[in-house]
Design an enzyme around this catalytic site. Structure first.
Site, PDB file in Angstrom:
ATOM      1  CD  GLU A  31      -2.817   1.165   2.550  1.00 20.70           C
ATOM      2  OE1 GLU A  31      -2.813   0.315   3.059  1.00 20.70           O
ATOM      3  OE2 GLU A  31      -3.569   2.197   2.576  1.00 20.70           O
ATOM      4  NE  ARG A 256       4.069  -7.886  10.751  1.00 15.45           N
ATOM      5  CZ  ARG A 256       3.232  -7.409   9.640  1.00 15.45           C
ATOM      6  NH1 ARG A 256       2.235  -7.900   9.366  1.00 15.45           N
ATOM      7  NH2 ARG A 256       3.530  -6.117   9.331  1.00 15.45           N
ATOM      8  CE  LYS A 266       3.566   0.201   4.689  1.00 15.64           C
ATOM      9  NZ  LYS A 266       2.460   0.097   3.843  1.00 15.64           N
TER      10      LYS A 266
HETATM   11  P1  ATP Z   1       0.189  -1.855   7.529  1.00 17.81           P
HETATM   12  O1  ATP Z   1      -0.499  -3.062   7.646  1.00 17.81           O
HETATM   13  O2  ATP Z   1       0.770  -1.066   8.705  1.00 17.81           O
HETATM   14  O3  ATP Z   1      -0.382  -0.968   6.050  1.00 17.81           O
HETATM   15  P2  ATP Z   1       2.074  -3.411   6.038  1.00 17.81           P
HETATM   16  O4  ATP Z   1       3.443  -3.366   6.495  1.00 17.81           O
HETATM   17  O5  ATP Z   1       1.370  -4.585   6.264  1.00 17.81           O
HETATM   18  O6  ATP Z   1       1.497  -2.093   6.600  1.00 17.81           O
HETATM   19  P3  ATP Z   1       1.487  -3.275   3.023  1.00 17.81           P
HETATM   20  O7  ATP Z   1       2.000  -2.298   2.244  1.00 17.81           O
HETATM   21  O8  ATP Z   1       0.209  -3.826   3.050  1.00 17.81           O
HETATM   22  O9  ATP Z   1       2.056  -2.702   4.483  1.00 17.81           O
HETATM   23  O10 ATP Z   1       2.767  -4.416   2.953  1.00 17.81           O
HETATM   24  C1  ATP Z   1       2.741  -5.017   1.609  1.00 17.81           C
HETATM   25  C2  ATP Z   1       3.234  -6.487   1.855  1.00 17.81           C
HETATM   26  O11 ATP Z   1       4.317  -6.815   2.614  1.00 17.81           O
HETATM   27  C3  ATP Z   1       2.134  -7.298   2.440  1.00 17.81           C
HETATM   28  O12 ATP Z   1       1.911  -8.515   1.889  1.00 17.81           O
HETATM   29  C4  ATP Z   1       2.662  -7.789   3.824  1.00 17.81           C
HETATM   30  O13 ATP Z   1       2.086  -8.911   4.212  1.00 17.81           O
HETATM   31  C5  ATP Z   1       4.103  -7.793   3.773  1.00 17.81           C
HETATM   32  N1  ATP Z   1       4.737  -7.264   4.806  1.00 17.81           N
HETATM   33  C6  ATP Z   1       4.573  -6.440   5.449  1.00 17.81           C
HETATM   34  N2  ATP Z   1       5.283  -6.159   6.810  1.00 17.81           N
HETATM   35  C7  ATP Z   1       5.963  -7.313   6.873  1.00 17.81           C
HETATM   36  C8  ATP Z   1       6.910  -8.132   7.815  1.00 17.81           C
HETATM   37  N3  ATP Z   1       7.106  -7.440   8.772  1.00 17.81           N
HETATM   38  N4  ATP Z   1       7.141  -9.167   7.422  1.00 17.81           N
HETATM   39  C9  ATP Z   1       6.917  -9.867   6.152  1.00 17.81           C
HETATM   40  N5  ATP Z   1       6.007  -9.236   5.211  1.00 17.81           N
HETATM   41  C10 ATP Z   1       5.568  -8.121   5.678  1.00 17.81           C
END
Ligand code: ATP
Ligand code: MG
Length: 546
Positions: A31, A256, A266
């Site tokens: 996102e 994660r 974030k």
């Molecule tokens: P938020 O949920 O705060 O918006 P997010 O880090 O999930 O943040 P996204 O942009 O939705 O943000 O993440 C993009 C991809 O990265 C998603 O598929 C998510 O599952 C993956 N991702 C995010 N954080 C992690 C992490 N700490 N470890 C592994 N994968 C991650």
């Protein structure tokens, strides 16, 4: 790139063997509401790495369904970071917002199937209807609306007849399900907000759960890999696509990445940036990819780290020391060697000509001849590290003390004869003599000199501003502690000092050197030849072996 395997690849192997799939298509769906961090790197390595392993495709898809938090600044940064990490989406760049028309049509399909209805309960009121997993929820009155009424109301939602929050469109699933995500989840909401790609075309936007599975389905994703918190959403993901009769990707969840001494959400990263507790998204102390790049972490070290921690279904916190290990591993191989003095003490070579500047060709890497040499100037006055002199040294001390001979890296053997002190008794200068016969650093008579120290010419060296970074947080897991994580920031996480570096250490932004006996340093983006700025990337595994 090293090829790994994991439980997801085992599933894919099975799908290929059974003929369920013939081509593998994955996606990385950020996102655009913040910068990427090392957690995203884990997902990127998995999504792109899996596609590469199976000669398939990985889409970069911007999941831009929430107009208020998103920004093009983030879009560009995300692309830069994915490329920098070493991955290429080729022609496969997609936008969730480009499917808004299709998503709207799908919502109409659900209404026509009697599987969606317009609900006028506020978010709070609906929570009370939804209830708790152990008891059945209560059915909202909107559930009784006819298809015609729903179509009419949904059209009005779209044409902007209502305020934000007045209505939502809900999937009509099961208000008694033990999985709360299946209790008539909202799939469209009213939001009068300009979108960065669709402008003011829409005032209703799809919710994540409705949008994401449709995006995956439209793009023909075969394996939709996401983090564990989406496991409970999977029945909804499948319900929507089944009900619509759309093609079904398989959602698979993995744990994660969490890292010690930092925060990864974030929201928290944005707070640290906005409240100026760090110097922007690319502050080298942050776990953001742009921060790590500015710090001098090679992309390869991040990929190797991700490969080593692997992909499982078990939540854990990885030790940042493991990441640093991989950083050193790459830099030890690749970083050219230079000399820098960070806590300078002047040394006068009393038997050396005042006007002489001798140059020496020193190897860029002790084991790699192919990395070539650089020219290092030597003069009568040089700097050494203050703690390479000790007044009361025992026999084991191999650096300078009065009467002891030491090798000045690459040039001469030198003996310290006198320490000059100021009125307060602080040592301000050493007087040494060199053995002119020891050019290159070894004596013609073969006498053994054990200690070797680094040095920089006082007149030819260049003063540099050096940022010494430490952990951003004092606590190993700041996010898990009660109270405000900001109180746990390490006040000593950045110390800026002035050092002096050899002329060949002046380089363009992003260049990383190993300063002998000190550590790895990367030239900062704000550097100039007049005022070099260096960021400490990592210390040496075993520092100060004199
Ligand atoms: P938020 O949920 O705060 O918006 P997010 O880090 O999930 O943040 P996204 O942009 O939705 O943000 O993440 C993009 C991809 O990265 C998603 O598929 C998510 O599952 C993956 N991702 C995010 N954080 C992690 C992490 N700490 N470890 C592994 N994968 C991650
Ligand atoms: Mg997310």
């Amino acid at each position: 790139m090293s090829e790994t395997t994991n439980f997801i690849h085992e599933i894919i192997d099975g799908d290929l063997a059974s003929g369920k799939r013939t081509e593998i298509v994955t996606r990385f769906p950020p996102e655009p509401n913040g910068y990427l961090h090392i957690g995203h790197a884990k997902a990127i390595c998995l999504d792109f790495g899996t596609a590469m392993k199976y000669h398939g495709k990985c889409h970069l898809r911007f999941d831009d369904t929430n107009p208020t938090a998103e920004d093009v600044e983030y879009v560009d940064a995300i692309k830069d970071d994915v490329r920098w990490l070493g991955f290429d989406w080729g022609e496969n760049l997609f936008w969730a917002s480009s499917y808004f028309d299709k998503m709207y049509d799908y919502a109409i399909d659900l209404i026509k199937l009697g599987k969606a209805y317009v609900c006028d309960l506020s978010v709070e009121d609906f929570k009370a209807y939804r209830g708790v997993p152990t008891e059945p929820g209560k059915e909202p009155a909107g559930r009784q609306r006819t298809v015609e009424e729903n179509l009419e109301l949904f059209a009005q939602m779209k044409s902007g007849d209502f305020e934000d929050g007045a209505y939502v469109l809900r999937a009509r699933i099961d208000m008694t399900s033990p999985n709360l995500h299946l209790r008539d989840p909202a799939i469209y909401r009213i939001k009068h907000a300009e979108h960065h790609t669709t402008g003011n075309t829409w005032c209703i936007y799809p919710m994540y759960d409705f949008a994401h599975c449709i995006e995956d389905s439209i793009e023909g994703i075969t394996h939709s890999l996401c983090t564990l918190e989406f496991e409970v959403h999977r029945p909804l993901y499948n319900w929507i696509l089944e009900t619509l009769g759309a093609t079904q990707p398989q959602q698979i969840e993995f744990a994660r990445l969490n890292l010690t001494y930092t925060v990864m959400s974030k929201r928290k990263l944005l707070e640290l940036v906005n409240e100026k507790l760090v110097n922007g998204w690319d502050d080298p102390r942050l776990p953001t990819l742009c921060g790590m790049r500015r710090r001098g972490y090679p992309a390869e070290s991040i990929r190797n780290f991700c490969a080593e921690i692997g992909v499982t279904k078990t939540e854990s916190v990885s030790d940042v020391a493991l990441l640093e290990h991989h950083v050193r591993d790459i830099l030890n191989e690749n970083a050219p060697r230079r000399m820098a003095v960070l806590d300078p003490l002047k040394v006068v070579i009393t038997n050396y000509d005042e006007n002489l500047v001798e140059t020496f060709e020193l190897p860029n890497h002790p084991q790699k001849e192919e990395m070539g040499t650089r020219t290092v100037p030597f003069t009568r006055e040089i700097f050494i590290e203050r703690d390479d002199y000790l007044e009361d040294a025992n026999r084991k001390y191999k650096r300078f003390t009065i009467g002891r001979e030491v090798r000045l890296r690459g040039v001469y053997l030198a003996t310290c004869n006198e320490a000059i002190k100021d009125a307060a008794g602080n040592i301000i200068e050493l007087h040494c003599t060199i053995d002119p016969e020891s050019k290159g650093g070894s004596a013609p008579d073969g006498r053994k000199v054990k200690g070797t120290i680094h040095w920089v010419s006082a007149s030819e060296g260049v003063e540099a501003s050096v940022n010494l970074y430490d952990r951003l947080f004092k606590e190993e897991n700041p996010a898990a502690e009660d109270g405000d994580y900001k109180e746990l920031l390490n006040p000593e996480s950045l110390k800026t000092i002035n050092g002096i570096v050899e002329p060949a250490a002046i380089a363009g932004a992003g260049t990383t050197y190993q300063f002998e006996r000190i550590g790895y340093f990367c030239t900062d983006k704000n550097t100039t030849p007049e005022t070099p700025i260096l960021n400490r990337t990592a210390g040496l595994r075993d520092s100060w072996k004199g």
